[in-house]
Motif scaffolding. Structure first.
Motif, PDB file in Angstrom:
ATOM      1  N   VAL A  89       0.654  -0.946   0.222  1.00  0.00           N
ATOM      2  CA  VAL A  89       0.161  -0.223   0.062  1.00  0.00           C
ATOM      3  C   VAL A  89       0.383   1.281  -0.365  1.00  0.00           C
ATOM      4  O   VAL A  89       1.283   2.205  -0.734  1.00  0.00           O
ATOM      5  CB  VAL A  89      -0.884  -0.009   1.322  1.00  0.00           C
ATOM      6  N   ALA A  90       1.875   1.143   0.299  1.00  0.00           N
ATOM      7  CA  ALA A  90       3.094   2.848   1.341  1.00  0.00           C
ATOM      8  C   ALA A  90       3.395   3.251  -0.577  1.00  0.00           C
ATOM      9  O   ALA A  90       3.397   4.018  -1.610  1.00  0.00           O
ATOM     10  CB  ALA A  90       4.323   1.983   2.030  1.00  0.00           C
ATOM     11  N   LEU A  91       4.070   1.737  -1.679  1.00  0.00           N
ATOM     12  CA  LEU A  91       4.571   2.440  -2.706  1.00  0.00           C
ATOM     13  C   LEU A  91       3.408   1.628  -3.307  1.00  0.00           C
ATOM     14  O   LEU A  91       3.604   3.061  -4.469  1.00  0.00           O
ATOM     15  CB  LEU A  91       5.167   0.273  -3.114  1.00  0.00           C
ATOM     16  N   MET A  92       2.179   1.864  -3.396  1.00  0.00           N
ATOM     17  CA  MET A  92       1.858   2.426  -5.087  1.00  0.00           C
ATOM     18  C   MET A  92       0.577   3.675  -4.369  1.00  0.00           C
ATOM     19  O   MET A  92       0.700   4.349  -5.336  1.00  0.00           O
ATOM     20  CB  MET A  92      -0.394   0.873  -4.518  1.00  0.00           C
ATOM     21  N   SER A  93       0.772   3.817  -2.632  1.00  0.00           N
ATOM     22  CA  SER A  93      -0.074   5.427  -3.058  1.00  0.00           C
ATOM     23  C   SER A  93       0.936   5.822  -3.413  1.00  0.00           C
ATOM     24  O   SER A  93       0.734   7.105  -3.605  1.00  0.00           O
ATOM     25  CB  SER A  93       0.551   5.626  -0.962  1.00  0.00           C
ATOM     26  N   ALA A  94       2.114   6.118  -3.544  1.00  0.00           N
ATOM     27  CA  ALA A  94       3.689   6.591  -3.802  1.00  0.00           C
ATOM     28  C   ALA A  94       3.609   6.474  -5.751  1.00  0.00           C
ATOM     29  O   ALA A  94       4.890   7.422  -6.234  1.00  0.00           O
ATOM     30  CB  ALA A  94       4.752   6.138  -3.602  1.00  0.00           C
ATOM     31  N   GLY A  95       2.765   6.103  -5.986  1.00  0.00           N
ATOM     32  CA  GLY A  95       2.933   5.568  -7.396  1.00  0.00           C
ATOM     33  C   GLY A  95       3.294   4.607  -8.133  1.00  0.00           C
ATOM     34  O   GLY A  95       3.703   4.834  -9.054  1.00  0.00           O
TER      35      GLY A  95
END
Length: 280
Positions: free
Chosen positions: A139-145
């Protein structure tokens, strides 16, 4: 620690390490949840997972193979990645059953004793720890695009889980071959079963409380002093209703009442209870 000589001795029979590794990722092992059902849960998948190895163990004994297959169609439920570990232990014991050195009922006893404790550990580690960690990173990586978040989840979750599958299948077989024989001779087996039974009861008790959601909303008294029956029961002993339900289901099972009858009976009781107001 098991020596190389002892490991070699463990593979003196028809079962090879390759057989165990294949069983850890075959259609049965990976499909533990796909054929899940209420009466026996993962029994079909477990039997399918060890089927090829059972055929090798009972190659010249069709009746023994049929009896072993029927034995492993009994109730079974566990954290899926730990099923190969139990399968390894079971196969090591089946070799001794085939040789006439072990009573077949002890195989079922070991399976039943291991299910509760291993599920308690496995669910806590894989679902509540590793999966949560994997989701957090993804989720952290995906939130950062960063689209690699999906790959991060797959790797963080599956690498330790599959390592557990392969390592568990091999070590379960070696442990069963060496440890179970000595434990049976010294009487340690009975102590292991007893301790596992205690842990299993604790796990079942916790599950009964967490998975039971009914309450009795009937009020007793009037005004500010009015209390529901549920509040009174919780004041005496929290979880009384779930404990009573567990006792009733256990009694019905001991009377050979079909699980399907119990499931539909529970559904009808729930509907009637909400309609007439004595359950919520």
């Amino acid at each position: 620690m098991t020596s190389k000589t002892e490991n070699s001795a463990a593979y003196s029979g028809p079962i090879t390490k390759q057989d165990l590794l294949q069983s850890a990722c075959n259609i049965g092992a990976l499909g533990m949840e796909y054929s899940w059902n209420y009466p026996r849960q993962m029994h079909i998948a477990f039997a399918l997972m060890i089927n090829k190895m059972l055929k090798k163990v009972y190659k010249d004994d069709p009746e023994g193979y049929a009896a072993a297959l029927a034995r492993h169609l009994e109730f079974f439920n566990i954290t899926p990645c730990l099923a190969p570990f139990v399968g390894g232990i079971v196969i090591s014991m089946e070799e001794r059953v085939a040789a006439g050195e072990l009573d077949p009922s002890s195989v079922s006893s070991i399976k039943a004793a291991l299910m509760g404790p291993l599920s308690g550990i496995g669910d806590s580690v894989t679902l509540s720890c590793i999966r949560v960690l994997a989701v957090s990173v993804a989720v952290a990586l995906m939130s950062a695009g960063n689209p690699l978040g999906v790959l991060a989840y797959i790797l963080i979750y599956n690498i330790p889980v599959f390592a557990c599958r392969f390592f568990g299948a091999v070590k379960g077989y070696e442990l069963g071959f060496d440890f179970l024989a000595k434990a049976e001779e010294t009487g340690l087996m009975q102590k292991v079963l007893f301790a596992s039974g205690i842990i299993g009861v604790m796990v079942i008790g916790a599950m009964a409380t967490d998975m039971f959601s009914a309450s009795i909303p009937i009020q007793i008294g009037a005004g500010e002093s009015a209390q529901t029956v549920q509040e009174i029961l919780d004041g005496i002993l929290p979880g009384t209703l779930s404990l009573a339900a567990l006792g009733i289901y256990y009694w019905l099972l001991s009377k050979k009442v079909s699980p399907m009858v119990m499931i539909f009976g529970t559904m009808l009781l729930g509907i009637a209870g909400v309609y007439f107001g004595f359950l919520a």
